[in-house]
Design a protein around this motif. Structure first.
Motif, short mmCIF file in Angstrom:
data_model
loop_
_atom_site.label_atom_id
_atom_site.label_comp_id
_atom_site.label_asym_id
_atom_site.label_seq_id
_atom_site.Cartn_x
_atom_site.Cartn_y
_atom_site.Cartn_z
N ARG A 196 -0.97 -39.44 -54.00
CA ARG A 196 0.38 -39.61 -54.50
C ARG A 196 0.35 -40.57 -55.68
N ASP A 249 2.95 -35.62 -55.99
CA ASP A 249 1.96 -35.42 -54.93
C ASP A 249 0.92 -34.39 -55.36
N PHE A 250 -0.34 -34.74 -55.15
CA PHE A 250 -1.46 -33.85 -55.41
C PHE A 250 -1.98 -33.38 -54.06
#
Length: 86
Positions: free
Chosen positions: A5, A80-81
């Motif tokens: 994040r 977010d990843f």
């Protein structure tokens, strides 16, 4: 890959072809930080993000007519990843 994040803040918005009738907007994001010292107890959220992701930039062009004009300079978001399943 693990999820991550980040926190991003809109630094500027460029409207195309012009400000009066844009069909696209390019949002320029920076990673938030602050001028001056952070509290020594580490309680500032921006301080925690800056510690592990001290700088960065992101540009995103929005062409969805429903989203044009919905963003403002200074708006802050979590980014977010999350890995995409294969």
């Amino acid at each position: 890959m693990v999820a991550m994040r980040a926190k991003v803040k809109i630094a500027s918005i460029a409207r195309y072809p012009n400000d009066e009738a844009p069909t696209q907007e390019t949002l320029s994001f920076n990673f938030p930080s602050k001028d001056g010292p952070y509290p020594s107890d580490g309680s500032d959220e921006d301080q925690q993000f800056a510690r592990f992701s001290p700088m960065g930039s992101l540009y995103l062009t929005v062409a969805n007519p429903a989203l044009i004009g919905k963003f403002a300079e200074g708006d802050t978001f979590y980014l977010d990843f999350v890995p995409v399943g294969k």
